[in-house]
Write a protein that holds these residues in place. Structure first.
Motif, PDB file in Angstrom:
ATOM      1  N   TRP A 189       0.840  -1.213   0.000  1.00  0.00           N
ATOM      2  CA  TRP A 189       0.000   0.000   0.000  1.00  0.00           C
ATOM      3  C   TRP A 189       0.869   1.254   0.000  1.00  0.00           C
ATOM      4  O   TRP A 189       0.639   2.183  -0.777  1.00  0.00           O
ATOM      5  N   TYR A 190       1.883   1.258   0.842  1.00  0.00           N
ATOM      6  CA  TYR A 190       2.824   2.383   0.914  1.00  0.00           C
ATOM      7  C   TYR A 190       3.518   2.601  -0.432  1.00  0.00           C
ATOM      8  O   TYR A 190       3.681   3.752  -0.881  1.00  0.00           O
ATOM      9  N   ASP A 191       3.907   1.519  -1.094  1.00  0.00           N
ATOM     10  CA  ASP A 191       4.588   1.628  -2.390  1.00  0.00           C
ATOM     11  C   ASP A 191       3.728   2.335  -3.435  1.00  0.00           C
ATOM     12  O   ASP A 191       4.254   2.974  -4.354  1.00  0.00           O
ATOM     13  N   GLU A 204       5.797   5.225   8.984  1.00  0.00           N
ATOM     14  CA  GLU A 204       5.499   6.637   9.204  1.00  0.00           C
ATOM     15  C   GLU A 204       4.331   7.093   8.328  1.00  0.00           C
ATOM     16  O   GLU A 204       3.466   7.863   8.765  1.00  0.00           O
ATOM     17  N   PHE A 205       4.296   6.611   7.094  1.00  0.00           N
ATOM     18  CA  PHE A 205       3.159   6.914   6.218  1.00  0.00           C
ATOM     19  C   PHE A 205       1.876   6.332   6.808  1.00  0.00           C
ATOM     20  O   PHE A 205       0.826   6.992   6.818  1.00  0.00           O
ATOM     21  N   SER A 206       1.954   5.118   7.313  1.00  0.00           N
ATOM     22  CA  SER A 206       0.790   4.480   7.934  1.00  0.00           C
ATOM     23  C   SER A 206       0.300   5.302   9.119  1.00  0.00           C
ATOM     24  O   SER A 206      -0.914   5.480   9.312  1.00  0.00           O
ATOM     25  N   GLN A 244      -0.240  14.877  11.225  1.00  0.00           N
ATOM     26  CA  GLN A 244      -0.943  13.618  11.509  1.00  0.00           C
ATOM     27  C   GLN A 244       0.028  12.501  11.880  1.00  0.00           C
ATOM     28  O   GLN A 244      -0.260  11.680  12.756  1.00  0.00           O
ATOM     29  N   ALA A 245       1.180  12.463  11.237  1.00  0.00           N
ATOM     30  CA  ALA A 245       2.184  11.445  11.589  1.00  0.00           C
ATOM     31  C   ALA A 245       2.692  11.664  13.006  1.00  0.00           C
ATOM     32  O   ALA A 245       2.822  10.710  13.792  1.00  0.00           O
ATOM     33  N   LEU A 246       2.981  12.918  13.360  1.00  0.00           N
ATOM     34  CA  LEU A 246       3.445  13.222  14.724  1.00  0.00           C
ATOM     35  C   LEU A 246       2.400  12.781  15.743  1.00  0.00           C
ATOM     36  O   LEU A 246       2.735  12.151  16.761  1.00  0.00           O
ATOM     37  N   HIS A 247       1.140  13.086  15.466  1.00  0.00           N
ATOM     38  CA  HIS A 247       0.035  12.719  16.355  1.00  0.00           C
ATOM     39  C   HIS A 247       0.007  11.214  16.627  1.00  0.00           C
ATOM     40  O   HIS A 247       0.028  10.771  17.783  1.00  0.00           O
ATOM     41  N   ILE A 248      -0.016  10.422  15.582  1.00  0.00           N
ATOM     42  CA  ILE A 248      -0.178   8.973  15.761  1.00  0.00           C
ATOM     43  C   ILE A 248       1.094   8.306  16.273  1.00  0.00           C
ATOM     44  O   ILE A 248       1.032   7.365  17.070  1.00  0.00           O
ATOM     45  N   MET A 260       2.257  -4.520  23.036  1.00  0.00           N
ATOM     46  CA  MET A 260       3.050  -5.750  23.081  1.00  0.00           C
ATOM     47  C   MET A 260       2.265  -6.846  23.819  1.00  0.00           C
ATOM     48  O   MET A 260       2.222  -7.997  23.373  1.00  0.00           O
ATOM     49  N   VAL A 261       1.617  -6.486  24.909  1.00  0.00           N
ATOM     50  CA  VAL A 261       0.812  -7.439  25.680  1.00  0.00           C
ATOM     51  C   VAL A 261      -0.357  -7.957  24.851  1.00  0.00           C
ATOM     52  O   VAL A 261      -0.671  -9.153  24.858  1.00  0.00           O
ATOM     53  N   GLU A 262      -1.014  -7.027  24.107  1.00  0.00           N
ATOM     54  CA  GLU A 262      -2.197  -7.386  23.317  1.00  0.00           C
ATOM     55  C   GLU A 262      -1.844  -7.950  21.934  1.00  0.00           C
ATOM     56  O   GLU A 262      -2.729  -8.346  21.172  1.00  0.00           O
ATOM     57  N   ALA A 263      -0.533  -7.964  21.605  1.00  0.00           N
ATOM     58  CA  ALA A 263      -0.061  -8.408  20.286  1.00  0.00           C
ATOM     59  C   ALA A 263      -0.654  -7.549  19.164  1.00  0.00           C
ATOM     60  O   ALA A 263      -0.961  -8.032  18.075  1.00  0.00           O
ATOM     61  N   ASP A 264      -0.819  -6.245  19.440  1.00  0.00           N
ATOM     62  CA  ASP A 264      -1.322  -5.304  18.439  1.00  0.00           C
ATOM     63  C   ASP A 264      -0.148  -4.661  17.696  1.00  0.00           C
ATOM     64  O   ASP A 264       0.943  -4.500  18.245  1.00  0.00           O
ATOM     65  N   LEU A 265      -0.409  -4.277  16.453  1.00  0.00           N
ATOM     66  CA  LEU A 265       0.610  -3.628  15.626  1.00  0.00           C
ATOM     67  C   LEU A 265       0.970  -2.269  16.219  1.00  0.00           C
ATOM     68  O   LEU A 265       0.086  -1.488  16.577  1.00  0.00           O
ATOM     69  N   ASN A 266       2.253  -1.991  16.349  1.00  0.00           N
ATOM     70  CA  ASN A 266       2.698  -0.685  16.854  1.00  0.00           C
ATOM     71  C   ASN A 266       3.806  -0.163  15.949  1.00  0.00           C
ATOM     72  O   ASN A 266       4.877  -0.759  15.843  1.00  0.00           O
ATOM     73  N   PHE A 267       3.542   0.959  15.288  1.00  0.00           N
ATOM     74  CA  PHE A 267       4.486   1.466  14.286  1.00  0.00           C
ATOM     75  C   PHE A 267       5.822   1.885  14.891  1.00  0.00           C
ATOM     76  O   PHE A 267       6.852   1.822  14.211  1.00  0.00           O
TER      77      PHE A 267
END
Length: 357
Positions: A189-191, A204-206, A244-248, A260-267
């Motif tokens: 998607w980024y590409d 960072e784009f995400s 928006q990137a700084l925010h997220i 990490m505990v919930e096994a959720d994606l973290n950028f």
């Protein structure tokens, strides 16, 4: 009664605590009462959880109502409804047994319809087993549509809003599928969007795609009768990708342990090390500050990014992060004295309220 756009940190905090937060809480009480009436137990649970645990998203977004002049209350009505859709759907996708991208896509059609006043409501739950929400999601969408239908200059910003929403929707689909499919989908998607994200990594784009701040900024200015084609373009270029990137990224930074505990994606976990992350966050702060100089009410927009740095890094969860104290010192120094003011206020709030994050 109109609302003056604050130009100092003190006047901003005064307006936020006396006007914005009470109005946001009033709207959230309405939607909480609606959520309590949802027939399906699981949908009711996720709707109530999204309001309870993500209230600060609506409170933060509500600050943009200060740009809406006499229409600030109507701006809050839109902001709370739109952000509540976002938070509710995020919960449905995060805590779902479904891994079907078509299901996630259909759910997020609600956010497209919210920005298209002429669209008819559809069954956003059609691809999942649980569907009985008592018109909760549909009423959130209708609330947004009603507000936007009354804006004379909405046509100026609609294309930008739909572009921001399209990226947000894509992100939500790609990040919630099966774990082994997430990174390939996100990088592919980024590409396809590299021209819109010069110098950014895929994560960072995400992150930039995952914020609703640009939407709130444009809608609020339009409510005040201040929108022009030139201003819409400048807001888009300032907020996407940098603000928006700084925010997220800050949001993900403080949630590292929890994710990490919930096994959720973290950028933030994809940075090679803490030093690179600090360097990149410093870069985004600099880019935001540079780009908001072309906007009206530039002090307000400066305080938004300074507030983001101060508020997020004032969260007690930062204490759980290796190098958190050093990161906080460096980013507060880079962001400026008003960031330190917001940071101090945030820490005092947590201390007085007894909250631990």
């Amino acid at each position: 009664m109109t609302m003056r756009v604050p130009i100092t940190a003190l006047t901003l905090m005064n307006s936020v605590y006396r006007k914005i937060f009470p109005a946001v809480n009033q709207e959230l009480t309405h939607w909480k009462n609606r959520a309590e009436q949802i027939p399906d137990e699981e949908l009711r649970k996720q709707a109530l959880a999204s309001i309870e645990t993500k209230r600060f998203h609506c409170q933060g977004g509500g600050v943009y109502a200060l740009l809406a002049g006499y229409e600030w209350r109507e701006a809050i009505r839109f902001i709370v409804a739109y952000q509540t859709i976002s938070d509710y759907l995020d919960n449905l996708c995060d805590r779902s047994t479904s891994m079907d991208p078509a299901d996630f896509r259909l759910l997020h059609d609600a956010m497209i319809d919210a920005l298209k006043p002429g669209n008819t409501i559809k069954n956003y739950y059609a691809l999942r087993d649980v569907q009985l929400d008592g018109e909760y999601l549909a009423d959130l969408v209708r609330t947004c549509q009603k507000t936007l239908r009354n804006l004379d200059d909405y046509s100026i910003i609609q294309g930008y809003l739909l572009k921001l929403e399209a990226m947000y929707g894509d992100l939500q689909v790609h990040k919630h599928v099966k774990v082994e499919e997430r990174i390939p989908r996100l990088t592919n998607w980024y590409d396809r969007h590299t021209e819109e994200s010069p110098g950014l990594s895929w994560y960072e784009f995400s992150a930039a795609a995952g914020s609703t701040l640009g939407v709130f900024c444009m809608v609020s200015y339009t409510m005040n009768g201040k929108m022009t084609a030139d201003l819409a373009e400048k807001i888009y270029q300032s907020y996407f990708p940098y603000m928006q990137a700084l925010h997220i990224l800050l949001d993900y930074y403080i949630d590292q342990h929890e994710d990490m505990v919930e096994a959720d994606l973290n950028f933030c976990s994809y940075y090679p090390d803490q030093d690179v992350m600090k360097e990149r966050l410093t870069y985004f702060i600099g880019q935001v500050n540079k780009h908001v100089q072309v906007l009206p009410n530039q002090s307000f927009h400066e305080m938004i990014h300074q507030g983001l740095v101060g508020l997020y890094l004032g969260d007690p969860k930062v204490k759980e992060i290796d190098g958190g104290a050093e990161m906080t010192r460096e980013l507060l120094r880079t962001s400026g004295y008003r960031s330190r003011f917001f940071h101090w206020n945030t820490r005092m709030y947590y201390k007085i309220s007894g909250k631990t994050g």
